[in-house]
Each structure stands twice: as structure tokens, then as C-alpha cells.
Design an enzyme around this catalytic site. Structure first.
Site, PDB file in Angstrom:
ATOM      1  N   HIS A 276      -9.152  -3.654  -1.500  1.00  0.00           N
ATOM      2  CA  HIS A 276      -8.055  -2.974  -0.969  1.00  0.00           C
ATOM      3  C   HIS A 276      -8.638  -1.514  -0.912  1.00  0.00           C
ATOM      4  O   HIS A 276      -8.750  -0.999   0.156  1.00  0.00           O
ATOM      5  CB  HIS A 276      -6.883  -3.229  -1.636  1.00  0.00           C
ATOM      6  CG  HIS A 276      -5.664  -2.451  -1.175  1.00  0.00           C
ATOM      7  ND1 HIS A 276      -4.646  -2.856  -0.472  1.00  0.00           N
ATOM      8  CD2 HIS A 276      -5.448  -1.121  -1.004  1.00  0.00           C
ATOM      9  CE1 HIS A 276      -3.802  -1.924  -0.009  1.00  0.00           C
ATOM     10  NE2 HIS A 276      -4.350  -0.780  -0.241  1.00  0.00           N
ATOM     11  N   GLU A 277      -8.992  -1.057  -2.032  1.00  0.00           N
ATOM     12  CA  GLU A 277      -9.217   0.375  -1.886  1.00  0.00           C
ATOM     13  C   GLU A 277     -10.639   0.881  -1.321  1.00  0.00           C
ATOM     14  O   GLU A 277     -10.791   1.716  -0.574  1.00  0.00           O
ATOM     15  CB  GLU A 277      -9.485   0.932  -3.441  1.00  0.00           C
ATOM     16  CG  GLU A 277      -7.970   1.043  -4.225  1.00  0.00           C
ATOM     17  CD  GLU A 277      -7.050   1.349  -3.675  1.00  0.00           C
ATOM     18  OE1 GLU A 277      -7.149   2.277  -2.897  1.00  0.00           O
ATOM     19  OE2 GLU A 277      -5.922   0.941  -3.766  1.00  0.00           O
TER      20      GLU A 277
ATOM     21  N   HIS B 204     -10.032   1.452   2.184  1.00  0.00           N
ATOM     22  CA  HIS B 204      -9.798   2.619   2.528  1.00  0.00           C
ATOM     23  C   HIS B 204     -10.880   3.494   2.810  1.00  0.00           C
ATOM     24  O   HIS B 204     -10.922   4.340   3.851  1.00  0.00           O
ATOM     25  CB  HIS B 204      -8.774   3.354   1.230  1.00  0.00           C
ATOM     26  CG  HIS B 204      -7.463   2.790   1.505  1.00  0.00           C
ATOM     27  ND1 HIS B 204      -6.578   2.992   2.422  1.00  0.00           N
ATOM     28  CD2 HIS B 204      -6.357   2.300   0.332  1.00  0.00           C
ATOM     29  CE1 HIS B 204      -5.446   2.619   2.077  1.00  0.00           C
ATOM     30  NE2 HIS B 204      -5.225   2.128   0.791  1.00  0.00           N
TER      31      HIS B 204
ATOM     32  N   CYS C 117       1.048  -1.155  -0.052  1.00  0.00           N
ATOM     33  CA  CYS C 117      -0.092   0.156   0.126  1.00  0.00           C
ATOM     34  C   CYS C 117       0.780   1.420   0.163  1.00  0.00           C
ATOM     35  O   CYS C 117       1.875   1.317   0.899  1.00  0.00           O
ATOM     36  CB  CYS C 117      -0.925   0.026   1.323  1.00  0.00           C
ATOM     37  SG  CYS C 117      -2.107   1.454   1.304  1.00  0.00           S
TER      38      CYS C 117
HETATM   39 ZN    ZN Z   1      -3.782   1.074   0.045  1.00  0.00          ZN
END
Ligand code: ZN
Length: 177
Positions: free
Chosen positions: A144-145, A148, A102
Site C-alpha cells: 500500500h505504501e 503511494h 487510507c
Molecule cells: Zn494510504
């Protein structure tokens, strides 16, 4: 463009859930400019994806995509994509373990299980609604995004912390990608 710094792990901004783009702003110039800014930052920092939260903008928008990326040499290409107010509505039961990194945790990687297939709904940068089935590495990037946007970072999902380490060190001892 004036480049914003990437919020790194430890910055509380990274842990705040992002807020939705109001319906009337979806497809607006303001959101298109944010998408453009994200693509510019992704290119500048050499990421495969970036969420607005990572550059201090607490909104539910992320972008991803690449032709090829030295950080993930075995993967690609993935089309340049923007997602506004995305939701993952379906996760496959099958998971794949893979080393993940990341921009906010630069230099470190760990093995993270992710669903092999997902269905994601949201809006593109033009304000068009979509529902897409996504699989493989792209599905990993979207999960993954999406994390966030919810204030989560991949390190929260590492099952075995013994797999967590510096990328260059891990690469000496095993195949990371
Ligand atoms: Zn990330």
C-alpha cells in the site's frame, strides 16, 4: 512539530511519482528527520503507515508499524519500520483480498487483493541496506505504501467497486477487518 495536512484523494500531489533519495543522502540527518516527521504524523493521524507523498513531500520514504490500531482491530503488532528508496523485488502469486483504507481517503474502504508474501529491498533510516521477506498484513501495508511512492492509491486496485464504501456503513453489513 508543525503538523502538515494529509493530501487527500483529488490532490494531484498524491498522483505524482516520488523521487529517490540521492545515494549520498541515505543515512543523513536530513533523511532521519524526515523519518521522524513521518512517525510523528502517523501517530498524529492514527495511521498504520504513511508515505512522505501524503504530507506533500515527494520523496521515496515511508514508515509503518503499530502495537494495535482501532482501524484494524484484528491485526498487529507490527514493528515500527522506515523504508528509504524501497523496491519490491518479488511478489507471491497467492493474493489475499482484504478491506483496506487510507489516511488520504479517510472514512472509505474497499476490498483490495495483495500478494501474501513479498521481498522488499531498500535502506533503513540509518542508511543500512536491507532485503526482507515480508508476509501477511505487514506485506499488505508495504504494498500500500509502495503504491503511494508510485502515485497510486488503493482505490485504483479495487477489483469490485461494489465493495467500496464508507467504513461505518460497511461495518454494519459485513466484517470489514
Ligand atoms: Zn494510504
Amino acid at each position: 512539530m508543525s503538523t502538515r495536512p494529509i493530501s487527500r484523494l483529488g490532490n494531484p500531489q498524491l498522483r505524482e511519482p516520488s523521487v529517490e533519495i540521492p545515494a549520498e543522502k541515505i543515512g543523513s540527518t536530513e533523511v532521519k528527520n524526515l523519518v521522524k516527521l513521518l512517525f510523528e504524523h502517523m501517530a498524529h493521524y492514527g495511521g498504520v503507515g504513511i508515505a512522505a507523498a501524503q504530507i506533500g513531500i515527494n520523496k521515496k520514504v515511508f514508515v509503518y508499524g503499530f502495537e494495535s490500531n482501532p482501524r484494524y482491530p484484528g491485526q498487529g503488532p507490527v514493528a515500527m519500520t522506515a523504508m528509504i528508496n524501497p523496491t519490491i523485488v518479488e511478489y507471491s502469486k497467492q493474493h489475499i483480498d482484504m478491506y483496506e483504507g487510507c489516511l488520504s481517503v479517510r472514512g472509505l474502504r474497499g476490498q483490495v487483493p495483495r500478494s501474501e508474501h513479498i521481498t522488499v529491498e531498500g535502506f533503513d533510516e540509518h542508511g543500512k541496506a536491507f532485503s526482507r521477506k515480508i508476509s501477511g498484513f505487514e506485506a499488505r501495508v508495504v504494498q500500500h505504501e509502495m503504491d503511494h511512492l508510485n502515485g497510486l492509491v488503493f482505490v485504483d486496485r479495487i477489483k469490485d467497486l461494489k465493495t467500496f464504501g464508507f467504513s461505518d456503513e460497511l461495518q454494519k453489513h459485513l466484517v470489514v477487518d
